[in-house]
Write a protein that holds these residues in place. Structure first.
Motif, short mmCIF file in Angstrom:
data_model
loop_
_atom_site.label_atom_id
_atom_site.label_comp_id
_atom_site.label_asym_id
_atom_site.label_seq_id
_atom_site.Cartn_x
_atom_site.Cartn_y
_atom_site.Cartn_z
N GLU A 102 30.48 -37.63 -41.66
CA GLU A 102 31.13 -38.85 -41.18
C GLU A 102 31.43 -38.70 -39.70
OE1 GLU A 102 35.57 -40.77 -41.64
OE2 GLU A 102 34.75 -39.63 -43.31
N ALA A 103 30.96 -39.66 -38.90
CA ALA A 103 31.23 -39.65 -37.47
C ALA A 103 32.59 -40.29 -37.21
CB ALA A 103 30.15 -40.40 -36.71
N PRO A 104 33.31 -39.81 -36.20
CA PRO A 104 34.58 -40.46 -35.87
C PRO A 104 34.30 -41.85 -35.26
CG PRO A 104 34.03 -38.81 -34.23
CD PRO A 104 33.00 -38.70 -35.31
N VAL A 105 35.32 -42.68 -35.25
CA VAL A 105 35.18 -44.01 -34.66
C VAL A 105 36.28 -44.22 -33.62
CG1 VAL A 105 34.04 -45.08 -36.64
CG2 VAL A 105 36.51 -45.06 -36.53
N ARG A 106 35.94 -45.04 -32.62
CA ARG A 106 36.89 -45.36 -31.56
C ARG A 106 36.56 -46.75 -31.06
NH1 ARG A 106 37.55 -41.93 -25.94
NH2 ARG A 106 39.19 -43.22 -25.02
N GLU A 107 37.55 -47.59 -31.02
CA GLU A 107 37.33 -48.97 -30.59
C GLU A 107 36.76 -49.02 -29.18
OE1 GLU A 107 39.68 -53.19 -29.96
OE2 GLU A 107 40.81 -51.45 -30.61
N GLY A 108 35.65 -49.75 -29.01
CA GLY A 108 35.05 -49.95 -27.70
C GLY A 108 34.13 -48.83 -27.26
N TYR A 109 33.92 -47.83 -28.11
CA TYR A 109 33.11 -46.68 -27.73
C TYR A 109 32.10 -46.35 -28.82
CZ TYR A 109 36.46 -45.82 -24.01
OH TYR A 109 37.24 -45.94 -22.90
N THR A 110 31.04 -45.66 -28.42
CA THR A 110 30.04 -45.16 -29.35
C THR A 110 30.12 -43.64 -29.35
OG1 THR A 110 28.59 -47.05 -28.92
CG2 THR A 110 27.55 -45.09 -29.86
N PHE A 111 30.17 -43.05 -30.53
CA PHE A 111 30.22 -41.59 -30.68
C PHE A 111 28.92 -40.99 -30.15
CE2 PHE A 111 29.36 -37.87 -33.53
CZ PHE A 111 30.33 -37.03 -33.00
N ALA A 112 29.03 -39.97 -29.28
CA ALA A 112 27.86 -39.37 -28.63
C ALA A 112 27.67 -37.90 -28.99
CB ALA A 112 27.97 -39.53 -27.11
N GLY A 113 28.33 -37.41 -30.04
CA GLY A 113 28.11 -36.03 -30.49
C GLY A 113 29.33 -35.15 -30.34
N TRP A 114 29.16 -33.91 -30.85
CA TRP A 114 30.23 -32.91 -30.80
C TRP A 114 29.92 -31.93 -29.68
CZ3 TRP A 114 34.50 -34.03 -33.14
CH2 TRP A 114 34.48 -34.82 -34.29
N TYR A 115 30.99 -31.55 -28.96
CA TYR A 115 30.83 -30.67 -27.80
C TYR A 115 31.76 -29.47 -27.91
CZ TYR A 115 27.65 -33.80 -25.51
OH TYR A 115 26.53 -34.52 -25.21
N ALA A 116 31.33 -28.37 -27.33
CA ALA A 116 32.08 -27.11 -27.41
C ALA A 116 33.25 -27.06 -26.43
CB ALA A 116 31.14 -25.93 -27.16
N ASP A 117 33.26 -27.93 -25.45
CA ASP A 117 34.32 -27.91 -24.44
C ASP A 117 35.00 -29.28 -24.35
OD1 ASP A 117 31.82 -28.87 -23.39
OD2 ASP A 117 32.71 -28.82 -21.39
N ALA A 118 36.26 -29.28 -23.95
CA ALA A 118 37.04 -30.52 -23.89
C ALA A 118 36.48 -31.51 -22.88
CB ALA A 118 38.50 -30.20 -23.57
N ALA A 119 35.78 -31.03 -21.86
CA ALA A 119 35.19 -31.92 -20.85
C ALA A 119 33.88 -32.55 -21.36
CB ALA A 119 34.93 -31.15 -19.56
N CYS A 120 33.43 -32.10 -22.53
CA CYS A 120 32.20 -32.62 -23.17
C CYS A 120 30.98 -32.47 -22.26
CB CYS A 120 32.39 -34.06 -23.61
SG CYS A 120 33.63 -34.22 -24.92
N THR A 121 30.80 -31.25 -21.74
CA THR A 121 29.61 -30.97 -20.93
C THR A 121 28.62 -30.07 -21.67
OG1 THR A 121 30.69 -29.05 -19.89
CG2 THR A 121 30.90 -31.18 -18.75
N GLU A 122 29.09 -29.39 -22.73
CA GLU A 122 28.23 -28.45 -23.46
C GLU A 122 28.11 -28.89 -24.93
OE1 GLU A 122 28.41 -23.81 -24.89
OE2 GLU A 122 29.54 -24.37 -23.10
N ALA A 123 26.97 -29.52 -25.25
CA ALA A 123 26.74 -29.99 -26.63
C ALA A 123 26.78 -28.79 -27.58
CB ALA A 123 25.40 -30.71 -26.73
#
Length: 186
Positions: A102-123
Protein backbone atom coordinates in the motif's frame (compact mmCIF):
# COMPACT_ATOMS: atom_id res chain seq x y z
CA UNK A 1 27.01 -16.00 29.63
CA UNK A 2 27.60 -19.12 27.55
CA UNK A 3 30.07 -17.16 25.38
CA UNK A 4 32.11 -16.11 28.39
CA UNK A 5 32.23 -19.72 29.61
CA UNK A 6 33.25 -21.06 26.18
CA UNK A 7 35.92 -18.38 25.81
CA UNK A 8 37.21 -19.07 29.35
CA UNK A 9 37.45 -22.84 28.65
CA UNK A 10 39.28 -22.23 25.38
CA UNK A 11 41.69 -19.79 27.04
CA UNK A 12 42.42 -22.36 29.80
CA UNK A 13 43.25 -24.98 27.16
CA UNK A 14 45.54 -22.57 25.34
CA UNK A 15 47.28 -21.62 28.62
CA UNK A 16 47.84 -25.29 29.50
CA UNK A 17 49.26 -25.91 26.04
CA UNK A 18 51.57 -22.88 26.28
CA UNK A 19 52.90 -24.07 29.64
CA UNK A 20 53.60 -27.57 28.30
CA UNK A 21 54.99 -26.11 25.08
CA UNK A 22 57.39 -23.81 26.99
CA UNK A 23 58.75 -26.77 28.97
CA UNK A 24 59.21 -28.78 25.78
CA UNK A 25 60.97 -25.92 24.00
CA UNK A 26 63.49 -25.70 26.86
CA UNK A 27 64.67 -29.17 25.83
CA UNK A 28 67.29 -29.40 23.13
CA UNK A 29 68.82 -32.39 21.41
CA UNK A 30 71.81 -32.06 23.68
CA UNK A 31 69.85 -31.94 26.93
CA UNK A 32 66.96 -34.32 26.27
CA UNK A 33 66.91 -37.54 28.26
CA UNK A 34 64.72 -40.59 28.06
CA UNK A 35 62.76 -39.18 31.01
CA UNK A 36 62.17 -35.94 29.05
CA UNK A 37 60.79 -37.93 26.13
CA UNK A 38 57.56 -38.50 28.04
CA UNK A 39 57.17 -34.71 28.59
CA UNK A 40 57.94 -34.07 24.91
CA UNK A 41 55.34 -36.64 23.81
CA UNK A 42 52.82 -35.14 26.24
CA UNK A 43 53.44 -31.69 24.76
CA UNK A 44 52.91 -32.99 21.22
CA UNK A 45 49.75 -34.84 22.24
CA UNK A 46 48.44 -31.73 24.03
CA UNK A 47 49.16 -29.66 20.93
CA UNK A 48 47.29 -32.08 18.66
CA UNK A 49 44.36 -32.31 21.10
CA UNK A 50 44.27 -28.53 21.52
CA UNK A 51 44.36 -27.98 17.81
CA UNK A 52 41.40 -30.29 17.17
CA UNK A 53 39.48 -29.10 20.23
CA UNK A 54 40.17 -25.46 19.45
CA UNK A 55 39.03 -25.86 15.86
CA UNK A 56 35.87 -27.68 16.95
CA UNK A 57 35.10 -25.06 19.61
CA UNK A 58 35.74 -22.19 17.23
CA UNK A 59 33.50 -23.80 14.60
CA UNK A 60 30.75 -24.37 17.19
CA UNK A 61 31.08 -20.80 18.47
CA UNK A 62 31.01 -19.40 14.95
CA UNK A 63 27.91 -21.45 14.09
CA UNK A 64 26.22 -20.30 17.30
CA UNK A 65 27.05 -16.66 16.57
CA UNK A 66 25.73 -16.94 13.02
CA UNK A 67 22.51 -18.52 14.32
CA UNK A 68 22.07 -15.77 16.92
CA UNK A 69 22.73 -13.06 14.36
CA UNK A 70 20.30 -14.63 11.88
CA UNK A 71 17.55 -14.63 14.51
CA UNK A 72 17.79 -10.88 15.12
CA UNK A 73 14.81 -8.98 13.75
CA UNK A 74 15.06 -5.33 12.76
CA UNK A 75 12.25 -2.80 12.51
CA UNK A 76 11.81 -0.87 9.29
CA UNK A 77 9.82 2.32 9.80
CA UNK A 78 8.05 3.92 6.86
CA UNK A 79 7.87 7.68 7.43
CA UNK A 80 4.97 9.13 5.41
CA UNK A 81 6.82 12.45 5.25
CA UNK A 82 3.60 14.49 5.41
CA UNK A 83 1.42 11.74 3.93
CA UNK A 84 -0.48 8.87 5.48
CA UNK A 85 1.46 6.52 7.71
CA UNK A 86 2.31 2.97 6.70
CA UNK A 87 2.67 0.15 9.24
CA UNK A 88 6.29 -0.70 10.09
CA UNK A 89 7.89 -3.77 8.56
CA UNK A 90 10.45 -6.22 9.91
CA UNK A 91 13.44 -7.98 8.43
CA UNK A 92 15.87 -10.60 9.67
CA UNK A 93 19.58 -9.79 9.60
CA UNK A 94 20.95 -9.53 6.03
CA UNK A 95 17.58 -10.19 4.39
CA UNK A 96 15.66 -7.57 2.43
CA UNK A 97 12.50 -5.94 3.73
CA UNK A 98 9.38 -6.22 1.61
CA UNK A 99 8.17 -3.03 -0.01
CA UNK A 100 4.75 -2.09 1.37
CA UNK A 101 1.94 -3.12 -0.95
CA UNK A 102 0.00 0.00 0.00
CA UNK A 103 1.42 3.37 -1.03
CA UNK A 104 0.93 6.34 1.29
CA UNK A 105 -1.36 9.15 0.16
CA UNK A 106 -1.08 12.91 0.49
CA UNK A 107 -3.52 15.50 -0.76
CA UNK A 108 -2.17 17.35 -3.81
CA UNK A 109 0.85 15.08 -4.24
CA UNK A 110 1.83 11.89 -6.03
CA UNK A 111 3.89 9.29 -4.16
CA UNK A 112 7.33 8.99 -5.82
CA UNK A 113 8.90 6.09 -3.88
CA UNK A 114 10.76 5.26 -0.68
CA UNK A 115 14.09 6.89 0.10
CA UNK A 116 16.88 6.07 2.54
CA UNK A 117 17.41 9.70 3.59
CA UNK A 118 15.03 12.39 4.86
CA UNK A 119 16.03 14.73 2.00
CA UNK A 120 14.83 12.01 -0.45
CA UNK A 121 17.97 12.03 -2.58
CA UNK A 122 18.87 8.33 -2.27
CA UNK A 123 16.19 5.90 -3.53
CA UNK A 124 15.97 2.78 -1.35
CA UNK A 125 16.84 -0.58 -2.90
CA UNK A 126 14.36 -3.16 -1.62
CA UNK A 127 16.77 -5.95 -2.65
CA UNK A 128 19.42 -4.65 -0.22
CA UNK A 129 20.03 -6.70 2.94
CA UNK A 130 18.95 -5.06 6.20
CA UNK A 131 21.63 -4.93 8.91
CA UNK A 132 19.97 -2.69 11.49
CA UNK A 133 16.83 -0.74 12.33
CA UNK A 134 15.93 1.46 9.40
CA UNK A 135 13.70 4.42 8.57
CA UNK A 136 12.56 4.97 4.98
CA UNK A 137 11.01 8.24 3.83
CA UNK A 138 8.20 8.82 1.34
CA UNK A 139 9.08 11.16 -1.50
CA UNK A 140 6.33 13.35 -2.93
CA UNK A 141 5.94 15.16 -6.24
CA UNK A 142 3.51 18.07 -6.17
CA UNK A 143 0.62 17.63 -8.62
CA UNK A 144 0.12 20.15 -11.40
CA UNK A 145 -3.26 21.30 -12.60
CA UNK A 146 -4.50 23.19 -15.63
CA UNK A 147 -6.83 26.05 -14.74
CA UNK A 148 -9.10 27.06 -17.60
CA UNK A 149 -10.48 30.62 -17.58
CA UNK A 150 -14.04 31.01 -18.80
CA UNK A 151 -14.57 34.63 -19.78
CA UNK A 152 -18.27 34.09 -20.38
CA UNK A 153 -19.20 36.31 -23.34
CA UNK A 154 -15.85 38.13 -23.18
CA UNK A 155 -12.32 37.13 -24.22
CA UNK A 156 -9.31 36.18 -22.14
CA UNK A 157 -5.72 35.42 -22.94
CA UNK A 158 -4.28 33.06 -22.01
CA UNK A 159 -7.30 30.77 -21.78
CA UNK A 160 -5.58 28.44 -19.31
CA UNK A 161 -2.67 28.31 -16.92
CA UNK A 162 -0.74 25.41 -15.33
CA UNK A 163 -0.39 25.65 -11.56
CA UNK A 164 1.43 23.49 -9.03
CA UNK A 165 -0.32 22.38 -5.85
CA UNK A 166 0.51 24.51 -2.80
CA UNK A 167 2.71 26.89 -4.85
CA UNK A 168 2.06 30.51 -5.72
CA UNK A 169 0.89 31.10 -9.27
CA UNK A 170 1.38 34.01 -11.59
CA UNK A 171 -1.11 36.85 -11.96
CA UNK A 172 -4.43 35.80 -13.40
CA UNK A 173 -5.35 37.25 -16.78
CA UNK A 174 -7.96 39.99 -17.00
CA UNK A 175 -10.77 39.26 -19.46
CA UNK A 176 -12.37 41.94 -21.57
CA UNK A 177 -15.96 42.49 -22.73
CA UNK A 178 -17.26 45.57 -24.46
CA UNK A 179 -19.36 47.69 -22.14
CA UNK A 180 -18.38 45.83 -18.93
CA UNK A 181 -15.85 46.22 -16.15
CA UNK A 182 -14.21 43.00 -14.92
CA UNK A 183 -15.17 42.35 -11.26
CA UNK A 184 -12.97 39.28 -10.55
CA UNK A 185 -12.76 35.53 -11.00
CA UNK A 186 -15.35 33.36 -9.25
Amino acid sequence: TWMDTAEHDLRAEVAAYQQTHAAALALTQETVTKDDLAALNAALTAYDALSVAAQERLAETKAALIAVRAAITFTVTFDGNGGSQIAPGTAKYETPVAEPTEAPVREGYTFAGWYADAACTEAYDFYAPVTGDLTLYAKWDANTYTVTFDAGEGTVSPENQTVTFDQPYSALPTPTRAGYDFAGWY
